[in-house]
Each structure stands twice: as C-alpha cells, then as structure tokens.
Motif scaffolding. Structure first.
Motif, PDB file in Angstrom:
ATOM      1  N   GLN A  42      35.010 -37.874  67.551  1.00 26.00           N
ATOM      2  CA  GLN A  42      35.730 -39.061  67.102  1.00 26.00           C
ATOM      3  C   GLN A  42      36.641 -39.566  68.222  1.00 26.00           C
ATOM      4  OE1 GLN A  42      35.505 -40.856  64.269  1.00 26.00           O
ATOM      5  NE2 GLN A  42      33.842 -39.540  63.566  1.00 26.00           N
ATOM      6  N   GLY A  43      36.496 -40.829  68.574  1.00 28.10           N
ATOM      7  CA  GLY A  43      37.330 -41.435  69.601  1.00 28.10           C
ATOM      8  C   GLY A  43      36.957 -41.046  71.018  1.00 28.10           C
ATOM      9  N   ASP A  44      35.835 -40.360  71.203  1.00 32.26           N
ATOM     10  CA  ASP A  44      35.392 -39.903  72.519  1.00 32.26           C
ATOM     11  C   ASP A  44      34.085 -40.604  72.861  1.00 32.26           C
ATOM     12  OD1 ASP A  44      35.232 -38.479  74.863  1.00 32.26           O
ATOM     13  OD2 ASP A  44      34.672 -36.581  73.924  1.00 32.26           O
ATOM     14  N   GLU A  45      33.963 -41.093  74.068  1.00 29.52           N
ATOM     15  CA  GLU A  45      32.729 -41.747  74.504  1.00 29.52           C
ATOM     16  C   GLU A  45      31.974 -40.832  75.455  1.00 29.52           C
ATOM     17  OE1 GLU A  45      33.150 -45.675  76.010  1.00 29.52           O
ATOM     18  OE2 GLU A  45      34.533 -46.264  74.416  1.00 29.52           O
ATOM     19  N   ARG A  46      30.676 -40.740  75.269  1.00 36.74           N
ATOM     20  CA  ARG A  46      29.801 -39.928  76.112  1.00 36.74           C
ATOM     21  C   ARG A  46      28.612 -40.778  76.525  1.00 36.74           C
ATOM     22  NH1 ARG A  46      31.967 -34.876  77.424  1.00 36.74           N
ATOM     23  NH2 ARG A  46      33.775 -34.842  76.065  1.00 36.74           N
ATOM     24  N   ASP A  47      28.166 -40.614  77.774  1.00 38.13           N
ATOM     25  CA  ASP A  47      26.983 -41.342  78.244  1.00 38.13           C
ATOM     26  C   ASP A  47      25.702 -40.752  77.670  1.00 38.13           C
ATOM     27  OD1 ASP A  47      28.480 -43.124  79.759  1.00 38.13           O
ATOM     28  OD2 ASP A  47      28.412 -41.860  81.534  1.00 38.13           O
ATOM     29  N   VAL A  48      25.686 -39.433  77.474  1.00 40.59           N
ATOM     30  CA  VAL A  48      24.493 -38.743  76.981  1.00 40.59           C
ATOM     31  C   VAL A  48      24.889 -37.860  75.805  1.00 40.59           C
ATOM     32  CG1 VAL A  48      22.662 -37.099  77.538  1.00 40.59           C
ATOM     33  CG2 VAL A  48      23.457 -38.700  79.287  1.00 40.59           C
ATOM     34  N   MET A  49      24.152 -37.997  74.695  1.00 45.74           N
ATOM     35  CA  MET A  49      24.383 -37.168  73.514  1.00 45.74           C
ATOM     36  C   MET A  49      23.056 -36.573  73.051  1.00 45.74           C
ATOM     37  SD  MET A  49      27.601 -37.247  72.734  1.00 45.74           S
ATOM     38  CE  MET A  49      27.507 -36.487  71.131  1.00 45.74           C
ATOM     39  N   PHE A  50      23.113 -35.308  72.666  1.00 44.37           N
ATOM     40  CA  PHE A  50      21.974 -34.644  72.039  1.00 44.37           C
ATOM     41  C   PHE A  50      22.363 -34.341  70.602  1.00 44.37           C
ATOM     42  CE2 PHE A  50      21.617 -33.660  76.523  1.00 44.37           C
ATOM     43  CZ  PHE A  50      20.279 -33.914  76.773  1.00 44.37           C
ATOM     44  N   MET A  51      21.390 -34.407  69.711  1.00 40.91           N
ATOM     45  CA  MET A  51      21.652 -34.080  68.312  1.00 40.91           C
ATOM     46  C   MET A  51      20.726 -32.944  67.903  1.00 40.91           C
ATOM     47  SD  MET A  51      21.527 -36.405  64.876  1.00 40.91           S
ATOM     48  CE  MET A  51      22.813 -37.472  65.456  1.00 40.91           C
ATOM     49  N   SER A  52      21.329 -31.882  67.409  1.00 41.97           N
ATOM     50  CA  SER A  52      20.546 -30.751  66.925  1.00 41.97           C
ATOM     51  C   SER A  52      20.110 -31.050  65.497  1.00 41.97           C
ATOM     52  CB  SER A  52      21.389 -29.476  66.972  1.00 41.97           C
ATOM     53  OG  SER A  52      20.667 -28.403  66.427  1.00 41.97           O
ATOM     54  N   MET A  53      18.815 -31.198  65.299  1.00 41.67           N
ATOM     55  CA  MET A  53      18.259 -31.525  63.984  1.00 41.67           C
ATOM     56  C   MET A  53      17.530 -30.294  63.458  1.00 41.67           C
ATOM     57  SD  MET A  53      18.449 -35.211  63.900  1.00 41.67           S
ATOM     58  CE  MET A  53      17.171 -35.609  62.796  1.00 41.67           C
ATOM     59  N   VAL A  54      18.208 -29.557  62.605  1.00 42.15           N
ATOM     60  CA  VAL A  54      17.673 -28.296  62.099  1.00 42.15           C
ATOM     61  C   VAL A  54      17.645 -28.341  60.583  1.00 42.15           C
ATOM     62  CG1 VAL A  54      18.096 -25.815  61.957  1.00 42.15           C
ATOM     63  CG2 VAL A  54      18.564 -27.020  64.071  1.00 42.15           C
ATOM     64  N   ALA A  55      16.574 -27.822  59.995  1.00 42.65           N
ATOM     65  CA  ALA A  55      16.486 -27.670  58.544  1.00 42.65           C
ATOM     66  C   ALA A  55      16.442 -26.183  58.223  1.00 42.65           C
ATOM     67  CB  ALA A  55      15.231 -28.364  58.027  1.00 42.65           C
ATOM     68  N   ALA A  56      17.227 -25.768  57.257  1.00 39.59           N
ATOM     69  CA  ALA A  56      17.253 -24.357  56.857  1.00 39.59           C
ATOM     70  C   ALA A  56      15.932 -23.977  56.197  1.00 39.59           C
ATOM     71  CB  ALA A  56      18.422 -24.113  55.912  1.00 39.59           C
ATOM     72  N   PRO A  57      15.509 -22.715  56.317  1.00 44.49           N
ATOM     73  CA  PRO A  57      14.216 -22.291  55.768  1.00 44.49           C
ATOM     74  C   PRO A  57      14.055 -22.556  54.275  1.00 44.49           C
ATOM     75  CG  PRO A  57      15.142 -20.567  57.142  1.00 44.49           C
ATOM     76  CD  PRO A  57      16.183 -21.643  57.021  1.00 44.49           C
ATOM     77  N   MET A  58      15.109 -22.493  53.485  1.00 41.75           N
ATOM     78  CA  MET A  58      14.992 -22.693  52.040  1.00 41.75           C
ATOM     79  C   MET A  58      15.353 -24.111  51.622  1.00 41.75           C
ATOM     80  SD  MET A  58      13.735 -19.891  51.178  1.00 41.75           S
ATOM     81  CE  MET A  58      13.741 -20.081  49.423  1.00 41.75           C
ATOM     82  N   ASN A  59      15.515 -25.001  52.567  1.00 43.25           N
ATOM     83  CA  ASN A  59      15.866 -26.386  52.293  1.00 43.25           C
ATOM     84  C   ASN A  59      14.701 -27.083  51.595  1.00 43.25           C
ATOM     85  OD1 ASN A  59      16.166 -29.254  52.702  1.00 43.25           O
ATOM     86  ND2 ASN A  59      17.824 -28.758  54.114  1.00 43.25           N
ATOM     87  N   GLY A  60      14.988 -27.914  50.594  1.00 44.67           N
ATOM     88  CA  GLY A  60      13.942 -28.610  49.844  1.00 44.67           C
ATOM     89  C   GLY A  60      13.048 -29.456  50.728  1.00 44.67           C
ATOM     90  N   LEU A  61      13.610 -30.053  51.775  1.00 42.05           N
ATOM     91  CA  LEU A  61      12.834 -30.877  52.686  1.00 42.05           C
ATOM     92  C   LEU A  61      11.747 -30.057  53.374  1.00 42.05           C
ATOM     93  CD1 LEU A  61      12.370 -33.584  54.075  1.00 42.05           C
ATOM     94  CD2 LEU A  61      14.088 -32.942  55.756  1.00 42.05           C
TER      95      LEU A  61
END
Length: 68
Positions: A42-61
């Motif tokens: 929040q309130g911080d600017e970055r030129d490069v961002m990575f997003m970790s997209m993980v689903a838990a093993p028992m997640n409905g998705l």
C-alpha cells in the motif's frame, strides 16, 4: 521488485526465504525486493511485481478443475 502472496504472511515469508537462499541477502537489499500480501505494498510503487497464484489442495476450485 515485489512478490505478492494471496495466501498470507506464511507464504510470503517462505518465498522470501527461498529468494534469500538463491540470491543472497545483499542482492535482495540491492534490488529492494519485498515479499508480502497486498497490504505490504500500500502506497509503494514497484516497476516489476510478481503474484503468487496458489490453490490449496482441498480448495473447491482445484476439485472442480480435476472433475471438469
């Protein structure tokens, strides 16, 4: 550079430890790499961002993807 974890602080800490092991603490500081949840940026600017997209093993998705 930053890494956003959607799974909370534990996952962000784990990613940060792996990056430190791989790059070293001095390189992390030099590149100003931060790992955290969305609130950590929040309130911080970055030129490069990575997003970790993980689903838990028992997640409905995950069950839906296997069945579908």
């Amino acid at each position: 550079m930053g890494v956003i974890s959607l799974q909370g602080d534990y996952q962000a800490g784990l990613i940060q430890r792996h990056l430190k092991d791989r790059l070293g603490e001095q390189e992390m500081l030099r590149r100003e790499i931060i790992c955290g949840d969305a609130y950590a940026f929040q309130g911080d600017e970055r030129d490069v961002m990575f997003m970790s997209m993980v689903a838990a093993p028992m997640n409905g998705l995950v069950r839906y993807q296997r069945d579908g």
